[in-house]
Write a protein that holds these residues in place. Sequence first.
Motif, PDB file in Angstrom:
ATOM      1  N   PRO A  88      -4.492  28.403  51.837  1.00 16.38           N
ATOM      2  CA  PRO A  88      -3.875  29.658  51.372  1.00 16.38           C
ATOM      3  C   PRO A  88      -4.851  30.825  51.364  1.00 16.38           C
ATOM      4  O   PRO A  88      -5.922  30.737  50.760  1.00 16.38           O
ATOM      5  CB  PRO A  88      -3.420  29.321  49.945  1.00 16.38           C
ATOM      6  N   VAL A  89      -4.480  31.919  52.004  1.00 16.05           N
ATOM      7  CA  VAL A  89      -5.346  33.101  52.008  1.00 16.05           C
ATOM      8  C   VAL A  89      -5.364  33.762  50.635  1.00 16.05           C
ATOM      9  O   VAL A  89      -6.272  34.528  50.318  1.00 16.05           O
ATOM     10  CB  VAL A  89      -4.892  34.128  53.070  1.00 16.05           C
ATOM     11  N   SER A  90      -4.364  33.460  49.791  1.00 12.17           N
ATOM     12  CA  SER A  90      -4.275  34.091  48.476  1.00 12.17           C
ATOM     13  C   SER A  90      -5.188  33.440  47.443  1.00 12.17           C
ATOM     14  O   SER A  90      -5.354  33.972  46.338  1.00 12.17           O
ATOM     15  CB  SER A  90      -2.837  34.013  47.972  1.00 12.17           C
ATOM     16  N   ALA A  91      -5.794  32.302  47.783  1.00 12.07           N
ATOM     17  CA  ALA A  91      -6.646  31.587  46.825  1.00 12.07           C
ATOM     18  C   ALA A  91      -7.976  32.314  46.626  1.00 12.07           C
ATOM     19  O   ALA A  91      -8.410  33.119  47.461  1.00 12.07           O
ATOM     20  CB  ALA A  91      -6.898  30.170  47.317  1.00 12.07           C
ATOM     21  N   GLU A  92      -8.619  32.034  45.488  1.00 15.99           N
ATOM     22  CA  GLU A  92      -9.959  32.556  45.246  1.00 15.99           C
ATOM     23  C   GLU A  92     -10.952  31.874  46.187  1.00 15.99           C
ATOM     24  O   GLU A  92     -10.708  30.773  46.686  1.00 15.99           O
ATOM     25  CB  GLU A  92     -10.362  32.302  43.790  1.00 15.99           C
ATOM     26  N   ASP A  93     -12.097  32.549  46.426  1.00 13.79           N
ATOM     27  CA  ASP A  93     -13.070  32.030  47.390  1.00 13.79           C
ATOM     28  C   ASP A  93     -13.521  30.606  47.056  1.00 13.79           C
ATOM     29  O   ASP A  93     -13.639  29.757  47.932  1.00 13.79           O
ATOM     30  CB  ASP A  93     -14.285  32.951  47.471  1.00 13.79           C
ATOM     31  N   ALA A  95     -11.881  28.307  45.472  1.00 13.84           N
ATOM     32  CA  ALA A  95     -10.799  27.372  45.764  1.00 13.84           C
ATOM     33  C   ALA A  95     -10.656  27.163  47.272  1.00 13.84           C
ATOM     34  O   ALA A  95     -10.419  26.038  47.736  1.00 13.84           O
ATOM     35  CB  ALA A  95      -9.496  27.876  45.171  1.00 13.84           C
ATOM     36  N   LYS A  96     -10.813  28.238  48.047  1.00 13.33           N
ATOM     37  CA  LYS A  96     -10.752  28.102  49.504  1.00 13.33           C
ATOM     38  C   LYS A  96     -11.826  27.144  49.999  1.00 13.33           C
ATOM     39  O   LYS A  96     -11.569  26.243  50.817  1.00 13.33           O
ATOM     40  CB  LYS A  96     -10.936  29.465  50.177  1.00 13.33           C
ATOM     41  N   GLN A  97     -13.048  27.341  49.525  1.00 13.44           N
ATOM     42  CA  GLN A  97     -14.160  26.492  49.938  1.00 13.44           C
ATOM     43  C   GLN A  97     -13.881  25.036  49.575  1.00 13.44           C
ATOM     44  O   GLN A  97     -14.107  24.125  50.387  1.00 13.44           O
ATOM     45  CB  GLN A  97     -15.451  26.966  49.282  1.00 13.44           C
ATOM     46  N   ALA A  98     -13.347  24.816  48.359  1.00 10.23           N
ATOM     47  CA  ALA A  98     -13.061  23.454  47.908  1.00 10.23           C
ATOM     48  C   ALA A  98     -11.962  22.812  48.753  1.00 10.23           C
ATOM     49  O   ALA A  98     -12.038  21.621  49.093  1.00 10.23           O
ATOM     50  CB  ALA A  98     -12.650  23.475  46.439  1.00 10.23           C
ATOM     51  N   ALA A 113     -13.985  37.069  57.293  1.00 12.40           N
ATOM     52  CA  ALA A 113     -15.396  36.714  57.160  1.00 12.40           C
ATOM     53  C   ALA A 113     -15.565  35.885  55.885  1.00 12.40           C
ATOM     54  O   ALA A 113     -15.119  36.298  54.814  1.00 12.40           O
ATOM     55  CB  ALA A 113     -16.252  37.972  57.098  1.00 12.40           C
ATOM     56  N   LEU A 114     -16.199  34.749  55.996  1.00 12.79           N
ATOM     57  CA  LEU A 114     -16.318  33.835  54.861  1.00 12.79           C
ATOM     58  C   LEU A 114     -17.580  34.134  54.056  1.00 12.79           C
ATOM     59  O   LEU A 114     -18.687  34.133  54.613  1.00 12.79           O
ATOM     60  CB  LEU A 114     -16.348  32.389  55.342  1.00 12.79           C
ATOM     61  N   PRO A 115     -17.454  34.359  52.747  1.00 11.63           N
ATOM     62  CA  PRO A 115     -18.630  34.603  51.909  1.00 11.63           C
ATOM     63  C   PRO A 115     -19.235  33.299  51.387  1.00 11.63           C
ATOM     64  O   PRO A 115     -20.051  33.321  50.467  1.00 11.63           O
ATOM     65  CB  PRO A 115     -18.054  35.435  50.758  1.00 11.63           C
ATOM     66  N   PHE A 116     -18.833  32.179  51.963  1.00 14.55           N
ATOM     67  CA  PHE A 116     -19.333  30.873  51.534  1.00 14.55           C
ATOM     68  C   PHE A 116     -19.546  29.997  52.768  1.00 14.55           C
ATOM     69  O   PHE A 116     -19.034  30.298  53.857  1.00 14.55           O
ATOM     70  CB  PHE A 116     -18.352  30.195  50.573  1.00 14.55           C
ATOM     71  N   LYS A 117     -20.303  28.943  52.602  1.00 11.79           N
ATOM     72  CA  LYS A 117     -20.618  28.047  53.716  1.00 11.79           C
ATOM     73  C   LYS A 117     -19.592  26.923  53.794  1.00 11.79           C
ATOM     74  O   LYS A 117     -19.055  26.467  52.781  1.00 11.79           O
ATOM     75  CB  LYS A 117     -22.019  27.458  53.551  1.00 11.79           C
ATOM     76  N   VAL A 118     -19.320  26.493  55.029  1.00 14.31           N
ATOM     77  CA  VAL A 118     -18.454  25.340  55.261  1.00 14.31           C
ATOM     78  C   VAL A 118     -19.133  24.437  56.284  1.00 14.31           C
ATOM     79  O   VAL A 118     -19.948  24.890  57.096  1.00 14.31           O
ATOM     80  CB  VAL A 118     -17.058  25.754  55.782  1.00 14.31           C
ATOM     81  N   GLY A 165      -3.008  23.920  37.975  1.00 18.91           N
ATOM     82  CA  GLY A 165      -4.346  23.366  38.056  1.00 18.91           C
ATOM     83  C   GLY A 165      -4.929  23.581  39.446  1.00 18.91           C
ATOM     84  O   GLY A 165      -4.441  24.384  40.230  1.00 18.91           O
ATOM     85  N   THR A 166      -6.009  22.846  39.769  1.00 16.29           N
ATOM     86  CA  THR A 166      -6.646  22.958  41.076  1.00 16.29           C
ATOM     87  C   THR A 166      -5.667  22.546  42.166  1.00 16.29           C
ATOM     88  O   THR A 166      -5.008  21.513  42.049  1.00 16.29           O
ATOM     89  CB  THR A 166      -7.891  22.051  41.136  1.00 16.29           C
ATOM     90  N   PRO A 167      -5.520  23.332  43.238  1.00 18.47           N
ATOM     91  CA  PRO A 167      -4.569  22.985  44.292  1.00 18.47           C
ATOM     92  C   PRO A 167      -4.811  21.575  44.848  1.00 18.47           C
ATOM     93  O   PRO A 167      -5.945  21.174  45.086  1.00 18.47           O
ATOM     94  CB  PRO A 167      -4.830  24.052  45.355  1.00 18.47           C
ATOM     95  N   LYS A 168      -3.708  20.858  45.055  1.00 18.87           N
ATOM     96  CA  LYS A 168      -3.762  19.504  45.619  1.00 18.87           C
ATOM     97  C   LYS A 168      -3.258  19.559  47.049  1.00 18.87           C
ATOM     98  O   LYS A 168      -2.311  20.297  47.361  1.00 18.87           O
ATOM     99  CB  LYS A 168      -2.895  18.545  44.803  1.00 18.87           C
ATOM    100  N   GLY A 169      -3.867  18.761  47.921  1.00 16.35           N
ATOM    101  CA  GLY A 169      -3.444  18.693  49.311  1.00 16.35           C
ATOM    102  C   GLY A 169      -2.302  17.703  49.475  1.00 16.35           C
ATOM    103  O   GLY A 169      -2.490  16.499  49.298  1.00 16.35           O
ATOM    104  N   ILE A 170      -1.127  18.195  49.811  1.00 16.75           N
ATOM    105  CA  ILE A 170       0.050  17.344  50.003  1.00 16.75           C
ATOM    106  C   ILE A 170       0.093  16.935  51.478  1.00 16.75           C
ATOM    107  O   ILE A 170       0.252  17.780  52.361  1.00 16.75           O
ATOM    108  CB  ILE A 170       1.331  18.098  49.616  1.00 16.75           C
ATOM    109  N   VAL A 171      -0.091  15.634  51.736  1.00 13.70           N
ATOM    110  CA  VAL A 171      -0.173  15.138  53.107  1.00 13.70           C
ATOM    111  C   VAL A 171       1.225  14.739  53.581  1.00 13.70           C
ATOM    112  O   VAL A 171       1.845  13.822  53.028  1.00 13.70           O
ATOM    113  CB  VAL A 171      -1.131  13.938  53.214  1.00 13.70           C
ATOM    114  N   GLN A 172       1.706  15.437  54.596  1.00 14.93           N
ATOM    115  CA  GLN A 172       3.037  15.163  55.139  1.00 14.93           C
ATOM    116  C   GLN A 172       2.911  14.440  56.481  1.00 14.93           C
ATOM    117  O   GLN A 172       2.108  14.838  57.328  1.00 14.93           O
ATOM    118  CB  GLN A 172       3.805  16.469  55.346  1.00 14.93           C
TER     119      GLN A 172
END
Length: 505
Positions: A88-93, A95-98, A113-118, A165-172
Amino acid sequence: MSDEHLSTLSNVIARRAAGARDHVLLISDDARVTYGEMNRLGARIAAALRRSGASAGDTIAVLAANGPAYLALMVGAARAGMVLAAIPVSAEDGAKQAMIRDSGATLLFTDEALPFKVSAEVVMLGEPFDRWLAQDGAADADDAAPVAVDGDAPMTIIYSSGTTGTPKGIVQPFRYRARMLESGGARGYGPDAVTLLATPLYSNTTLSALVQTIGAGGTIVLMTKFDAGRWLALAERHRVTHAMLVPVMCARLLAYPDFDRTDLSAFRVKYCTSAPFAPAMKREMLDRWPGGLVEYYGMTEGGASFVLFAHEHPDKLHTVGRIAPGGGEVRLLDDDDRDVAPGEQGEIVTRSAGMMIGYHNRPGETAASRWIAPDGSVWQRTGDIGRIDEDGFLTIVDRKKDMIISGGFNIYPSDIEAVVAAHPEVQEASVVGVPSETWGETPVAFVVAPGADAGAIKEWINARVGKMQRVADVSIVEELPRGPIGKVLKRELRDRYVGALKLAA
């Protein structure tokens, strides 16, 4: 075991391209992409993914706004049998990194542009993406060949909105989306359908309407971001026949000054889902907007879907309808996970042929989200409290997690919200439970009511609700915080209020 006949986004587009190559699949800003062009682009992306070292079953991640490249990456990933993680682009940085880390993606496609490392290889959309795609020229036949996928293999990871809470990845799995691709015709879509979408592509709400339209050979008009005026202009210009909406969008469209002057006569049906939909708003849409109105209720995690054909059942606008044909099964459970008596309310649990594989990397939470019946069947917990009437129509009472337990009594915020909404100065309202030394929890109402007196509104509310429902406070806010598809972020309201109390102490 692979299933070469299973419907996927890529092979459905390929079949449509073979018979209607020049039919427009996507309109996005000034871009028009035909089925033939999207099929070719998807094949090139699949080939480039393989040349980058990714293979079937690997994960790629996309962090980007709506646009042709996003859809093409979905097509290419499906063609290559890979998993697409929608960030989600709407998430905080943070949360995006996580989420990117959690997905395990080897490649990340992004337009920011990402302000964090991946750890993933990053491919920027635009010119860098075009160069990545053209690194070895046109794909050869072997590189472009689609992979036959196992219907139970993971296809997408959709991250929850994070409202609880912290976003969960729903695997479809691929089979989950195949059912949607094949159901478009039965839902009223066809080659002449024009569907307007303005919710994000990382949302299951958007994907449901998108794949049903494509499965039936129709055209998608895709907005980067919702704007009521532009939405209405696009609907009129393109003679839109279908739309997927969320209630907050409906409210803004109905309130727009030019709404009644906009030609919406081409509409066949509007779909609405993902958040509580007030009966009064349903009635207004029926009165002012041509075409049918259909409300969906279901979960990204899967299970049964409920559908309300509001134009056919105007006496059931307080409900979310009945189980869709072939849509699965439902049971209502009490606090001890026993079936409630007919007419009683309980937690809604459902099951169907379309269920998530689980929450990514979260086996404990996956197990907690399911109910195993005495016969061993697996059901998905919705977390919602509901009641089914004698005609089989489901009414949502409230979210189980939103329920306030005050002095040992169960208080449903929706009951109080219905009262607050009737106040003449209140435009919107949300009620949450906050900690109380005396009661454990106590209700607080957050209202959008410019210029109003909070104390007067509190007095007005408490004169009209039961003793245990009385609100401890009324907080006037400029707007209610919402997630990307319009759900009120009650956790954010609660945290904000509690934080302010701590600062004042």
